[in-house]
Design an enzyme around this catalytic site. Structure first.
Site, mmCIF file in Angstrom:
data_model
loop_
_atom_site.group_PDB
_atom_site.id
_atom_site.type_symbol
_atom_site.label_atom_id
_atom_site.label_comp_id
_atom_site.label_asym_id
_atom_site.label_seq_id
_atom_site.Cartn_x
_atom_site.Cartn_y
_atom_site.Cartn_z
ATOM 1 N N ASP A 98 0.857 -1.179 0.000
ATOM 2 C CA ASP A 98 0.000 0.000 0.000
ATOM 3 C C ASP A 98 0.900 1.238 0.000
ATOM 4 O O ASP A 98 1.933 1.259 0.652
ATOM 5 C CB ASP A 98 -0.899 -0.019 1.233
ATOM 6 C CG ASP A 98 -2.015 1.005 1.150
ATOM 7 O OD1 ASP A 98 -1.974 1.850 0.240
ATOM 8 O OD2 ASP A 98 -2.921 0.973 2.001
ATOM 9 N N SER A 99 0.504 2.260 -0.718
ATOM 10 C CA SER A 99 1.371 3.425 -0.925
ATOM 11 C C SER A 99 1.619 4.241 0.333
ATOM 12 O O SER A 99 2.523 5.064 0.364
ATOM 13 C CB SER A 99 0.753 4.343 -1.978
ATOM 14 O OG SER A 99 -0.423 4.952 -1.462
ATOM 15 N N GLY A 100 0.805 4.051 1.360
ATOM 16 C CA GLY A 100 0.918 4.861 2.567
ATOM 17 C C GLY A 100 -0.059 6.005 2.613
ATOM 18 O O GLY A 100 -0.197 6.673 3.636
ATOM 19 N N ASP A 152 -2.581 8.074 -3.375
ATOM 20 C CA ASP A 152 -3.889 8.684 -3.579
ATOM 21 C C ASP A 152 -4.328 9.347 -2.290
ATOM 22 O O ASP A 152 -3.694 9.200 -1.252
ATOM 23 C CB ASP A 152 -4.924 7.638 -4.007
ATOM 24 C CG ASP A 152 -5.217 6.624 -2.896
ATOM 25 O OD1 ASP A 152 -4.288 6.327 -2.119
ATOM 26 O OD2 ASP A 152 -6.354 6.139 -2.808
ATOM 27 N N GLY A 222 -11.344 3.853 -0.853
ATOM 28 C CA GLY A 222 -12.333 4.741 -0.259
ATOM 29 C C GLY A 222 -13.626 4.071 0.135
ATOM 30 O O GLY A 222 -14.638 4.760 0.345
ATOM 31 N N ASP A 272 -7.818 -7.392 0.847
ATOM 32 C CA ASP A 272 -6.979 -7.414 2.040
ATOM 33 C C ASP A 272 -7.781 -6.813 3.177
ATOM 34 O O ASP A 272 -8.678 -6.000 2.949
ATOM 35 C CB ASP A 272 -5.692 -6.593 1.844
ATOM 36 C CG ASP A 272 -5.951 -5.105 2.044
ATOM 37 O OD1 ASP A 272 -5.643 -4.595 3.152
ATOM 38 O OD2 ASP A 272 -6.482 -4.449 1.128
ATOM 39 N N CYS A 310 -13.297 -27.253 10.071
ATOM 40 C CA CYS A 310 -11.997 -26.696 9.687
ATOM 41 C C CYS A 310 -10.888 -27.707 9.973
ATOM 42 O O CYS A 310 -10.868 -28.338 11.032
ATOM 43 C CB CYS A 310 -11.729 -25.397 10.450
ATOM 44 S SG CYS A 310 -10.119 -24.650 10.116
ATOM 45 N N CYS A 312 -7.600 -26.884 10.074
ATOM 46 C CA CYS A 312 -6.358 -26.193 10.412
ATOM 47 C C CYS A 312 -5.738 -26.804 11.671
ATOM 48 O O CYS A 312 -6.421 -27.479 12.443
ATOM 49 C CB CYS A 312 -6.610 -24.701 10.609
ATOM 50 S SG CYS A 312 -7.298 -24.247 12.217
ATOM 51 N N CYS A 315 -7.700 -26.156 15.001
ATOM 52 C CA CYS A 315 -8.935 -26.918 15.201
ATOM 53 C C CYS A 315 -8.666 -28.410 15.338
ATOM 54 O O CYS A 315 -9.413 -29.129 16.010
ATOM 55 C CB CYS A 315 -9.885 -26.659 14.039
ATOM 56 S SG CYS A 315 -10.529 -24.959 13.998
ATOM 57 N N HIS A 341 -5.907 -19.866 12.738
ATOM 58 C CA HIS A 341 -7.220 -20.385 12.340
ATOM 59 C C HIS A 341 -7.965 -19.394 11.450
ATOM 60 O O HIS A 341 -8.519 -19.778 10.411
ATOM 61 C CB HIS A 341 -8.082 -20.691 13.566
ATOM 62 C CG HIS A 341 -9.535 -20.825 13.209
ATOM 63 N ND1 HIS A 341 -10.051 -21.953 12.618
ATOM 64 C CD2 HIS A 341 -10.559 -19.934 13.308
ATOM 65 C CE1 HIS A 341 -11.344 -21.768 12.370
ATOM 66 N NE2 HIS A 341 -11.676 -20.550 12.777
#
Length: 388
Positions: A98-100, A152, A222, A272, A310, A312, A315, A341
């Protein structure tokens, strides 16, 4: 600046459709990304409470790091001298940075914005810094990010339309400056960011202008900043049709599983959010039956696994009673196990979405996920800030 010697061209390949939903593959210098994809957030060159190999074991193929935090500590030039971000954090797969801009814009009391960029004070030590479109691209190049995001401005929710329009147009000018500053290399890409708040005409104008720049990929920014899910979906309904069909589409900072499913159904490929990791550190779990708060006393003697559906390691190995104990005792293993998890849950969701699109049964899959949650024993999920 780190050179990888990659001969792989960055690109997006569409593999299947189901309505507006897309099943695709993004190729980068450091590997391929099967889409729809969820990117765990590793803001400061680490996915909190997780080792890189464990992140990969959840099914994640790409992680996100952040320009703002890394430029302040330890510094982009330092990371470059140490071999780039992949070597620094021991993550061999693709990285998006991400550009910050979002982080800087959230520091309203510590920054000054003008056409050239943004001048801000570090939240760490108060030192003064300036981030321009050119410098944002340079930092991400020093980090060796596979996907660089344009700088941006992310306007606040509820801002008047004329102010949102001014912000959107400046972000477009910044996108053009980022395009000119970006150093093209095989396998690397610059993404533009569509802005425009909740205003249909501004979103269309932004998306069309960015499409004319012929960038390798595009993001929607946004959203998930307080406008609500229905409004977010409405904005996507008018925005994604304006985005190039042969380029990846990324919805920034989203989100909850229902947000992701709805956005996939509207043509989004990449996501994300801090939600699965931050929730994991605060005893909140995502399961096939809905959300679970492991601090609640009802789990004190519960011998069941967190989520029987699940597979994982959390679990498969530990009971709800044990996880409850870890959080009550403030043992660091609790956040580690629950983060693992939650990331597995999100990656399983994405795998299910990819298969459903391939089989032409996305609507049925979405209904199945919703029905399982309705039939489960949901608990309130605490407020977790997300959004971009």
């Amino acid at each position: 600046m780190t050179e990888t010697g990659s001969s792989v061209e960055f690109g997006y390949r569409l593999l299947a459709r189901d309505g507006a939903a897309r099943r695709g593959r993004v190729t980068t210098a450091h590997g391929a990304i099967e889409t729809p994809a969820f990117m765990p957030v590793g803001t400061a060159a680490t996915v909190k409470a997780m080792r890189p190999a464990d992140v990969r074991a959840t099914g994640a193929e790409i992680v996100l790091s952040n320009t703002y935090h890394l430029m302040l500590r330890p510094g982009a030039e330092t990371i470059a001298r140490l071999g780039g971000l992949h070597a620094f954090m021991a993550w061999s797969g693709p990285i998006l940075t991400d550009s910050g801009g979002y982080q800087v814009m959230s520091l309203a009391q510590l920054r000054k914005l003008d056409e050239d960029g943004v001048t801000f004070k570090s939240h760490i030590d108060g030192s003064l810094h300036k981030l321009t479109p050119e410098r944002a691209v340079e930092i991400q190049d020093l980090l060796d990010a596979d996907i660089t995001m344009q700088l941006d401005e992310c306007p606040q929710a509820g801002l008047a339309k004329d102010k949102v329009a001014e912000s959107m147009l400046m972000s477009l000018r910044w996108a053009e400056r980022c395009r000119k500053a970006f150093r093209e290399r095989p396998g690397y890409a610059l993404f533009g960011i569509v802005q425009g708040g909740v205003f249909d005409d501004l979103r269309r104008e932004s998306a069309r202008a960015l499409a004319d720049m012929d960038l390798p990929g595009y993001a929607v920014g946004g959203l998930a900043v307080g406008e609500g899910q229905d409004e977010m979906f409405r904005v996507l309904d008018v925005t994604t049709p304006e985005m190039p069909d042969n380029k990846p589409r990324y919805l920034m900072g989203v989100g909850r599983p229902s947000d992701i499913i709805g956005a996939v159904m509207r043509g989004i490929d990449m996501f994300d959010c801090v939600l699965p990791t931050r929730s994991g550190r605060t005893a909140q779990a995502f399961t096939a039956g809905g959300t679970v708060n492991l601090r609640n006393s009802r789990h004190r003697e519960d011998p069941r696994p967190l989520d029987p559906a699940c597979g994982c390691p959390t679990c498969a190995t530990f009971t709800r009673a044990y996880l409850h104990h870890l959080f009550r005792a403030e043992e660091m293993l609790g956040p580690m196990l629950l983060t693992q998890h939650n990331l597995c849950h999100y990656q399983n969701l994405m795998a299910g979405l990819r298969t459903a699109i391939e089989e032409g049964r996305l609507a049925a899959y979405a209904a199945e996920v919703e029905a399982r949650e309705r039939a489960g024993d949901l608990e309130p999920l605490g407020a977790i800030a997300g959004g971009r």
